[in-house]
Design a protein around this motif. Structure first.
Motif, PDB file in Angstrom:
ATOM      1  N   LEU A  42       0.871  -1.178   0.000  1.00  0.00           N
ATOM      2  CA  LEU A  42       0.000   0.000   0.000  1.00  0.00           C
ATOM      3  C   LEU A  42       0.903   1.221   0.000  1.00  0.00           C
ATOM      4  O   LEU A  42       1.582   1.500   0.993  1.00  0.00           O
ATOM      5  N   TRP A  96     -10.036   5.273   5.613  1.00  0.00           N
ATOM      6  CA  TRP A  96      -9.380   4.602   4.484  1.00  0.00           C
ATOM      7  C   TRP A  96     -10.322   3.546   3.883  1.00  0.00           C
ATOM      8  O   TRP A  96     -10.074   2.333   3.983  1.00  0.00           O
ATOM      9  N   VAL A  99      -9.141   0.493   1.677  1.00  0.00           N
ATOM     10  CA  VAL A  99      -8.510  -0.734   2.184  1.00  0.00           C
ATOM     11  C   VAL A  99      -9.586  -1.800   2.376  1.00  0.00           C
ATOM     12  O   VAL A  99     -10.435  -1.679   3.256  1.00  0.00           O
ATOM     13  N   THR A 100      -9.515  -2.830   1.525  1.00  0.00           N
ATOM     14  CA  THR A 100     -10.489  -3.919   1.623  1.00  0.00           C
ATOM     15  C   THR A 100      -9.803  -5.251   1.929  1.00  0.00           C
ATOM     16  O   THR A 100     -10.468  -6.226   2.231  1.00  0.00           O
ATOM     17  N   LYS A 102      -5.786  -6.918   3.615  1.00  0.00           N
ATOM     18  CA  LYS A 102      -4.585  -6.539   4.384  1.00  0.00           C
ATOM     19  C   LYS A 102      -3.353  -6.478   3.469  1.00  0.00           C
ATOM     20  O   LYS A 102      -3.296  -7.152   2.433  1.00  0.00           O
ATOM     21  N   TYR A 103      -2.389  -5.685   3.917  1.00  0.00           N
ATOM     22  CA  TYR A 103      -1.148  -5.474   3.163  1.00  0.00           C
ATOM     23  C   TYR A 103       0.057  -5.982   3.945  1.00  0.00           C
ATOM     24  O   TYR A 103       0.022  -6.075   5.178  1.00  0.00           O
ATOM     25  N   VAL A 106       3.089  -0.850   4.259  1.00  0.00           N
ATOM     26  CA  VAL A 106       2.530   0.453   3.900  1.00  0.00           C
ATOM     27  C   VAL A 106       3.719   1.405   3.774  1.00  0.00           C
ATOM     28  O   VAL A 106       4.574   1.444   4.677  1.00  0.00           O
ATOM     29  N   GLU A 124      -5.135   3.842  10.997  1.00  0.00           N
ATOM     30  CA  GLU A 124      -5.533   3.230   9.718  1.00  0.00           C
ATOM     31  C   GLU A 124      -4.443   2.306   9.186  1.00  0.00           C
ATOM     32  O   GLU A 124      -4.735   1.244   8.617  1.00  0.00           O
ATOM     33  N   ARG A 127      -4.626  -0.979  11.038  1.00  0.00           N
ATOM     34  CA  ARG A 127      -5.784  -1.730  10.572  1.00  0.00           C
ATOM     35  C   ARG A 127      -5.538  -2.359   9.195  1.00  0.00           C
ATOM     36  O   ARG A 127      -6.107  -3.392   8.850  1.00  0.00           O
ATOM     37  N   SER A 128      -4.669  -1.746   8.406  1.00  0.00           N
ATOM     38  CA  SER A 128      -4.442  -2.189   7.017  1.00  0.00           C
ATOM     39  C   SER A 128      -3.400  -3.277   6.891  1.00  0.00           C
ATOM     40  O   SER A 128      -3.254  -3.883   5.828  1.00  0.00           O
TER      41      SER A 128
END
Ligand SMILES: C[S@@+](CC[C@H](N)C(=O)[O-])C[C@H]1O[C@@H](n2cnc3c(N)ncnc32)[C@H](O)[C@@H]1O
Length: 209
Positions: A42, A96, A99-100, A102-103, A106, A124, A127-128
């Motif tokens: 991300l 955000w 973001v659907t 996970k990455y 970032v 955020e 959470r991502s």
């Protein structure tokens, strides 16, 4: 002029202006992240794609986010037809919604100086990220900001300074920790490698517990 309007104005010259900060940060990101490969990246504040071009070689997929449609239009042109990059036009000071999934990492390159409230951003980010995921931050060093440096470019009306906020190193570390992100590497980059001068770029690499 808002930050978004400023980058829309700056976009056409961003890649070609002389800009030591842009270039040294590109070097810093490549040097810091070359040992890693990632599935999903991300990239926040991806701009014209200075680092997207390298990240896409290291990862299966990049989500490149920016709120400046003009900066992003240049990146979209550069990577037209590349299905491994998804562009999202969004303001990261808002939720955000982009973001659907996970990455693994970032990244922020020269973005956080434009953000007042780091708490929202790191919440955020946390959470991502997958557990064990990384955060790369490459920012204008606060020591430079203390001396009055900040993002700026030339227009026909003269120098245009973009709104910036100073974040001390301790603030980055403390806000990140509040959201379960720990520093595991910190580096400083200097003009011409001259470690007696004021550092230009601060790199922090964080990991999610
Ligand atoms: C100095 S440029 C850096 C671009 C690229 N990361 C690089 O290193 O060349 C900062 C970028 O952050 C973006 N940006 C600033 N504030 C933002 C926000 N609140 N939401 C999304 N993008 C933002 C700007 O539009 C701009 O493209």
């Amino acid at each position: 002029m808002t930050i978004r309007e400023a980058y829309n104005d700056w976009a056409s010259q961003y890649d070609t202006n002389e800009n030591k900060t842009r270039d040294l940060e590109a070097f810093a990101l490549r040097e810091t992240l070359h040992p890693f490969t990632f599935k999903r990246v991300l990239e926040i504040g991806a701009g014209t794609g200075k680092n997207t071009s390298w990240l896409v070689e290291q990862a299966d997929h990049i989500t490149a986010v920016d709120f400046s449609e003009e900066m992003q239009a240049i990146a979209r042109d550069k990577f037209a037809g590349n299905n491994n990059i998804t562009f999202q036009q969004a303001d990261i000071t808002k939720p955000w919604d982009f973001v659907t999934e996970k990455y693994d990492i970032v990244t922020f390159s020269l973005v956080l100086e434009h953000i007042q409230d780091l708490d929202h951003i790191f919440a955020e980010v946390a959470r991502s990220l997958n557990r064990g995921g990384l955060v790369y931050m490459g920012e204008l060093h606060p020591f430079r900001q203390y001396g009055g440096s900040g993002a700026k470019f030339q227009t026909s009306e003269g120098e245009q300074r973009v709104q910036v906020y100073t974040h001390h190193i301790s603030e980055f570390v403390q806000v990140a920790a509040r959201h379960g992100l720990q520093v595991f590497d910190a580096k400083e980059y200097f003009d011409d490698g001259n470690t007696s001068s004021i550092p230009r770029i601060l790199v922090l690499l964080l990991s999610k517990n």
